[in-house]
Design a protein around this motif. Structure first.
Motif, PDB file in Angstrom:
ATOM      1  N   GLU A  56      33.917  32.021 -41.992  1.00 28.18           N
ATOM      2  CA  GLU A  56      33.438  33.389 -41.824  1.00 28.18           C
ATOM      3  C   GLU A  56      32.298  33.448 -40.806  1.00 28.18           C
ATOM      4  OE1 GLU A  56      34.624  36.399 -43.347  1.00 28.18           O
ATOM      5  OE2 GLU A  56      36.264  34.957 -43.503  1.00 28.18           O
ATOM      6  N   GLY A  57      31.538  32.382 -40.700  1.00 29.49           N
ATOM      7  CA  GLY A  57      30.443  32.329 -39.750  1.00 29.49           C
ATOM      8  C   GLY A  57      30.864  31.957 -38.346  1.00 29.49           C
ATOM      9  N   PHE A  58      32.179  31.760 -38.158  1.00 28.12           N
ATOM     10  CA  PHE A  58      32.700  31.400 -36.841  1.00 28.12           C
ATOM     11  C   PHE A  58      33.795  32.368 -36.391  1.00 28.12           C
ATOM     12  CE2 PHE A  58      30.534  27.629 -38.207  1.00 28.12           C
ATOM     13  CZ  PHE A  58      29.926  27.191 -37.047  1.00 28.12           C
ATOM     14  N   HIS A  59      33.705  33.607 -36.859  1.00 25.84           N
ATOM     15  CA  HIS A  59      34.566  34.654 -36.321  1.00 25.84           C
ATOM     16  C   HIS A  59      34.266  34.860 -34.832  1.00 25.84           C
ATOM     17  CE1 HIS A  59      35.858  36.257 -40.294  1.00 25.84           C
ATOM     18  NE2 HIS A  59      36.825  36.790 -39.588  1.00 25.84           N
ATOM     19  N   ARG A  60      35.254  35.303 -34.110  1.00 28.68           N
ATOM     20  CA  ARG A  60      34.976  35.867 -32.793  1.00 28.68           C
ATOM     21  C   ARG A  60      34.477  37.294 -33.005  1.00 28.68           C
ATOM     22  NH1 ARG A  60      37.587  32.875 -28.610  1.00 28.68           N
ATOM     23  NH2 ARG A  60      39.364  31.651 -29.362  1.00 28.68           N
ATOM     24  N   SER A  61      33.653  37.773 -32.108  1.00 24.67           N
ATOM     25  CA  SER A  61      33.248  39.175 -32.173  1.00 24.67           C
ATOM     26  C   SER A  61      34.476  40.053 -31.939  1.00 24.67           C
ATOM     27  CB  SER A  61      32.195  39.478 -31.108  1.00 24.67           C
ATOM     28  OG  SER A  61      32.758  39.368 -29.814  1.00 24.67           O
ATOM     29  N   ARG A  62      34.400  41.313 -32.331  1.00 18.96           N
ATOM     30  CA  ARG A  62      35.534  42.218 -32.111  1.00 18.96           C
ATOM     31  C   ARG A  62      35.848  42.338 -30.621  1.00 18.96           C
ATOM     32  NH1 ARG A  62      32.599  45.737 -36.045  1.00 18.96           N
ATOM     33  NH2 ARG A  62      33.273  45.007 -38.086  1.00 18.96           N
ATOM     34  N   TYR A 109      44.831  38.234 -35.139  1.00 21.73           N
ATOM     35  CA  TYR A 109      43.784  37.729 -36.023  1.00 21.73           C
ATOM     36  C   TYR A 109      44.040  36.273 -36.383  1.00 21.73           C
ATOM     37  CZ  TYR A 109      40.533  37.246 -39.861  1.00 21.73           C
ATOM     38  OH  TYR A 109      39.502  36.806 -40.664  1.00 21.73           O
ATOM     39  N   TYR A 110      45.276  35.951 -36.720  1.00 20.93           N
ATOM     40  CA  TYR A 110      45.595  34.567 -37.083  1.00 20.93           C
ATOM     41  C   TYR A 110      45.327  33.617 -35.923  1.00 20.93           C
ATOM     42  CZ  TYR A 110      48.550  30.455 -37.683  1.00 20.93           C
ATOM     43  OH  TYR A 110      49.010  29.159 -37.730  1.00 20.93           O
ATOM     44  N   PHE A 132      39.140  33.489 -34.917  1.00 19.36           N
ATOM     45  CA  PHE A 132      38.024  32.574 -35.112  1.00 19.36           C
ATOM     46  C   PHE A 132      37.737  31.794 -33.843  1.00 19.36           C
ATOM     47  CE2 PHE A 132      39.818  33.351 -39.285  1.00 19.36           C
ATOM     48  CZ  PHE A 132      38.691  33.620 -40.045  1.00 19.36           C
ATOM     49  N   ASP A 133      36.478  31.487 -33.638  1.00 21.67           N
ATOM     50  CA  ASP A 133      36.043  30.763 -32.441  1.00 21.67           C
ATOM     51  C   ASP A 133      36.043  29.265 -32.755  1.00 21.67           C
ATOM     52  OD1 ASP A 133      34.881  29.737 -30.180  1.00 21.67           O
ATOM     53  OD2 ASP A 133      33.329  31.280 -30.039  1.00 21.67           O
ATOM     54  N   GLU A 134      37.199  28.656 -32.604  1.00 21.78           N
ATOM     55  CA  GLU A 134      37.336  27.239 -32.931  1.00 21.78           C
ATOM     56  C   GLU A 134      36.556  26.360 -31.951  1.00 21.78           C
ATOM     57  OE1 GLU A 134      41.482  26.396 -33.237  1.00 21.78           O
ATOM     58  OE2 GLU A 134      41.834  28.119 -34.554  1.00 21.78           O
ATOM     59  N   ARG A 159      32.022  22.687 -31.193  1.00 18.22           N
ATOM     60  CA  ARG A 159      30.904  22.376 -30.303  1.00 18.22           C
ATOM     61  C   ARG A 159      29.561  22.341 -31.016  1.00 18.22           C
ATOM     62  NH1 ARG A 159      31.728  26.269 -27.476  1.00 18.22           N
ATOM     63  NH2 ARG A 159      30.013  27.670 -28.022  1.00 18.22           N
ATOM     64  N   VAL A 160      29.314  23.307 -31.908  1.00 16.65           N
ATOM     65  CA  VAL A 160      27.969  23.404 -32.500  1.00 16.65           C
ATOM     66  C   VAL A 160      27.905  22.907 -33.943  1.00 16.65           C
ATOM     67  CG1 VAL A 160      27.395  25.342 -31.000  1.00 16.65           C
ATOM     68  CG2 VAL A 160      28.187  25.798 -33.337  1.00 16.65           C
TER      69      VAL A 160
END
Length: 200
Positions: A64-70, A84-85, A89-91, A96-97
């Motif tokens: 949930e903390g690695f969603h992409r912004s809308r 969405y699938y 998410f920003d994999e 990286r972080v």
């Protein structure tokens, strides 16, 4: 800290003992997947507490903390379950972080969240460090998809059939219960159990 013994805690202690049998020293990541509203976050929180009870330094994170912004998701087209699938998410940021610096151990800092999806706003990075021996418990939808599954030392899939359209797509492509995972039936949260052998 000693937790109050309940059927749930007893099960999680047994599960933790199985996990720790394969854990010596260094950094380990436990990933938890499951359908929407299957209780992944609570399960991750509770498992982390039991691992801490066992004397280990444990960190928590959620996809949930690695969603992409809308706005970032809009780059990939109109809002659909497929978008969405595949792109929700920003994999890259996850690797990286969080994953890569966590794996380095020692004093290397890592970040456990980059976006608040409820506010659709970036969060100020909180770089944290930990000892060379530590465990990360990560929960989230699609975290056991094939392109991520090899990142994790332990894979846990909460049993249950998908009903959300994005989950239906995900499970059709790669059922997390088949990702060499420990499959847990957590549909009665007070009495979790390992799923039948055919589902493990």
């Amino acid at each position: 800290m000693h937790l109050v013994t309940t059927p749930r805690v007893t099960f999680l202690r047994q599960l933790s003992d199985g996990i720790l049998e394969h854990y010596g020293r260094g950094r380990m990541i436990v990933a938890i997947d499951g359908p929407l509203r299957s209780g992944k976050t609570r399960f991750g929180d509770d498992l982390a507490e039991v691992l801490r009870e066992r004397g280990h330094r444990v960190f928590r994170a959620s996809m949930e903390g690695f969603h992409r912004s809308r706005a970032a998701q809009d780059v990939f087209g109109v809002d659909t379950p497929d978008r969405y699938y595949r792109y929700g998410f920003d994999e890259s940021a996850l690797r990286r972080v969080l994953v890569e610096p966590f794996r380095m151990g020692g004093s290397t800092a890592f970040v456990t969240a980059v976006l608040d999806p409820a506010r659709d706003a970036w969060v100020e990075p909180k770089w944290v460090t930990g000892p060379a021996d530590a465990i990360l418990v990560l929960d989230g939808r699609f975290v056991l998809r094939s392109r991520l599954a090899e990142l994790w030392d332990v894979r846990i899939a909460l049993d249950g059939e998908p009903t959300d359209p994005a989950d239906l797509l995900a499970y059709a492509e790669s059922d997390p219960r088949d990702a060499d995972a420990v499959v847990v039936d957590d549909r009665d949260p007070e009495h979790p159990a390992l799923a039948p052998a055919g589902r493990r």
